[in-house]
Design an enzyme around this catalytic site. Structure first.
Site, PDB file in Angstrom:
ATOM      1  CD  GLU A 162      46.237  36.094  43.748  1.00 17.67           C
ATOM      2  OE1 GLU A 162      45.154  35.940  44.348  1.00 17.67           O
ATOM      3  OE2 GLU A 162      46.302  36.346  42.525  1.00 17.67           O
ATOM      4  CG  ASP A 185      41.505  40.339  40.478  1.00 15.74           C
ATOM      5  OD1 ASP A 185      42.472  40.806  41.096  1.00 15.74           O
ATOM      6  OD2 ASP A 185      41.197  39.140  40.484  1.00 15.74           O
TER       7      ASP A 185
END
Length: 704
Positions: free
Chosen positions: A126, A217
């Protein structure tokens, strides 16, 4: 400068959380992971970086070992660079240093053994950064990591500095940081490839040879809503690769590790605590996040956002631990278990369960379900229970035992009491209504108290707004830009609790209150017990039993006046799989109105619609969890969870009225806003007539 071209450093990160459903893993593999690698195999000159999290690697090793061999071949021939990270995708900033390093060592070892090369780059989950990160991971032979361009903006740099890489350090441990450019994150794979290449060419023309980094991602390539059709069926990925290769006269495709080894840093930098821009907004209190989003929108409309961007920031990830009590409780239990294992010669299996509990997904909530997905919360508790149980077995052996421990477990400045034994453990909060936030069935590794409080979220404001959800010129939208309501009239289901939900919470209700009043919080609370402190009268342990007795000198606050009411509340754990709660309510003054004494037990069996998860009443009457229901004067009931193999029997003395209703939230996921079952509220209700001075009631909870 090793090259006179513009270099694109593209890194794809593939991750599935601990506890995710097997069918989801299969679907993700078929729609994303497999076609991405198959496409890369068709273009051996296209170079990029790849990172796979440990939960996904474990699943691939068991279910698709040939896929790992494919990736290994790409790695060994130099087409892809494999990055390491914390094995089970923890937020390194939020876990102890010893655990962070152990998780990185675990993944680096797996990478060497499986893919044939030693990793030098770290995938930072993250992109959550703290200034002490270089020291925290120092000495592990890592040369670089990827952060967001937001981090550099918050350090005071401008748009021109979002290329190349910078060097930072802490305590003499250096680390290269490559900023992921937001322009690339929002164009790949959502815009036509020409737009990305035009951007890179403009950078080359204005800055000269440098590199631009994209790290995001892999799930954007086929798994996110609408992306499979765009990326594969309509050929975006192949078109992008071919366009990049055709631009080889001015564009090269590289690896971060090679770039860092062949090129000097742009300079030294010290980054503040940060994450990507959206994360910092999600971490804010919800009402503040609404204001933040409105201000950001206003600045963008005025064309002033980029100029103000370095000075506009949200919260930090740690705010989630304030925003969500459930997140903080998991986090502090994790820290407790981690320290417990550190203080002993911990079994390797216990450590692995600890590391699995540190998977970040269930600890926060933003665009994805995260904390709002009960099965992910359950997985965190499952692995904490397993780690803690293995530690206790090592400490106590096979003998039966019981323990009563007082400590500030959740670090709120108030003392909790933990009652534990080989079969059960409970976390009791005297300062918060004497409620129970955790009730672990240890052999089953299941936390029965796995509920969630209904809270306001910033995106609930969307339910009163309308917007254009259409595509732009046939391109696919990022999920950051999509607004999808998965059912009509969701706004009617927005209910916000005034108390944090837990087990064994004590309500004083006016006579005439019914089930109809409970789900929507239409009931009138005449007591001051639900969220107010109880004092500790006694606590202790002996052989196979541990106990705690509490007292609150509260009151009945009715329309006709106020009357004193004292509630004594006792907890007993053991022997065996028995947990008992008893009440003595005393109202000494005459003339008070009659009331209803209701003990609320918020619990979860993880699924409301599964017929194997239900409540069984005497006479084999089966009651589901999907809809509200009530029954009169029941002496016992069974919580049945066939899937996880347990039955919990509640014996009630005297018999009680039962009110049961599902607790549902309106929450956001990548596919849109939807109602999500979080647990059930089971209310045990005893009448406390006006002419009675004392009410006694007992609840025996036993795992059968």
């Amino acid at each position: 400068m090793a090259s006179e071209k513009m270099t694109l450093l593209l890194v794809l990160h593939a991750h599935q959380p601990v506890g995710n459903f097997d069918h989801v893993m299969h679907y993700a593999y078929e729609t994303c992971y497999e076609p991405v690698v198959k496409t890369l195999e068709q273009y051996p000159e296209f170079r990029c970086g790849l990172h796979y999290s440990g939960p996904l690697l474990n699943w691939l090793k068991q279910n698709q070992p040939g896929y790992l061999e494919q990736v290994a071949k790409l790695s060994q021939k130099g087409q892809v660079e494999i990055l390491t990270g914390g094995y089970y995708e923890p937020l390194l900033a939020s876990i102890p240093k010893r655990d962070a390093r152990a998780q990185i060592v675990k993944q680096s070892g797996f990478t060497r053994e499986t893919f044939g090369k030693k990793p030098t780059g770290l995938w930072l989950a993250e992109r959550i950064w703290e200034p002490g990160m270089p020291a925290k991971i120092g000495g592990l032979d890592l040369a670089y990591t990827l952060v967001d361009d937001t981090h550099l903006y918050y350090a005071g740099l401008g748009p021109e500095a979002m290329f190349g890489y910078h060097l930072t350090e802490r305590e003499g441990f250096g680390l290269g940081v490559f900023p992921t450019h937001k322009e690339l994150r929002y164009s790949i794979p959502f815009k036509d490839p020409s737009e990305t290449l035009d951007f890179l060419k403009r950078v080359l023309d204005s800055k000269g040879p440098t590199c631009a980094t994209y790290g995001d991602d892999m799930e954007k390539f086929g798994l996110w809503p609408d992306t499979w059709d765009w990326v594969f069926k309509r050929g975006w990925l192949k078109r992008f690769i071919e366009a990049a290769l055709e631009a080889s006269d001015w564009l090269s495709l590289g690896h971060c590790g090679q770039w860092a080894s062949e090129n000097p840093p742009e300079g030294r930098i010290y980054l503040p605590t940060a994450a990507y821009e959206e994360m910092l907004t999600w971490a804010l209190p919800s009402r503040t996040a609404v204001k933040m989003e409105a201000l950001t929108k206003e600045l963008k409309q005025k064309g002033e956002f980029e100029e103000m961007r370095p000075f506009l920031r949200g919260g930090i990830w740690d705010n989630f631990l304030v925003k969500y009590r459930e997140s903080n409780l998991m986090h502090k239990r994790m820290l407790f278990v981690s320290q417990k294992l550190a203080n002993m010669d911990a079994p390797e299996l216990a450590l692995d369960h600890l590391y699995q509990s540190q998977c970040n997904c269930a600890y926060w909530h933003g665009l994805f379900g995260g904390l709002y997905l009960a099965h992910l919360r359950a997985a965190v508790h499952e692995h904490l229970i397993k780690a803690d149980t293995l530690a206790d077995k090592a400490l106590h052996g096979k003998a039966d035992w019981a323990e009563c421990r007082a400590l500030d477990l959740d670090l709120d400045g108030r003392e909790e009491v933990v009652l534990a034994g080989p079969h059960l453990d409970a976390v009791i909060h005297p300062s918060y209504g004497g409620s129970v936030s955790v009730l672990d069935l240890r052999p089953q590794a299941f936390n029965l108290g796995l509920g969630l409080t209904r809270r306001h979220e910033a995106y609930h404001e969307l339910l009163t707004m309308t917007g254009d959800e259409g595509d732009s010129e046939g391109e696919v939208q990022s999920i950051h830009d999509r607004v999808v309501f998965k059912e009509e009239n969701l706004e009617k289901h927005l209910i916000y609790d005034w108390y944090e939900r837990a087990m064994f919470q004590d309500h004083i209700l006016p006579e005439g209150t019914g089930l109809r009043d409970m789900p929507g919080l239409g009931f009138r609370e005449w007591g001051d017990f639900v969220n107010q402190p109880y004092e500790i009268l006694e606590k202790g342990q002996a052989k196979e039993r541990a106990w705690l007795r509490l007292l609150r000198k509260g009151g009945i606050y009715s329309d006709g006046g106020n009357w004193p009411l004292n509630v004594e509340k006792g907890f007993s754990l053991g022997p065996g799989a028995l947990f008992s709660v008893d009440y003595i309510a005393t109202a000494p003054d005459k003339g008070r109105p009659g009331v209803m004494f209701a003990v609320e037990i918020n619990f979860s069996l993880l699924a409301a619609s599964d017929p194997g998860k239900h409540i069984l009443l005497p006479g084999k009457e089966k009651m589901g969890l999907e809809s509200p229901w009530e029954k009169g004067l029941v002496s016992s009931l069974d919580l049945v969870n066939e899937a996880d193999g347990f039955v919990v029997r509640l014996s009630l003395n005297p018999p009680a009225l039962l009110w049961c209703y599902p607790v549902e939230t309106v929450s956001q996921s990548e596919s849109g806003l939807e109602r999500t079952y979080q647990g059930s509220s089971l209310n045990l209700v005893w009448p406390f007539a006006a002419n009675r001075e004392k009410l006694s009631a007992g609840i025996d909870l036993e795992v059968l």
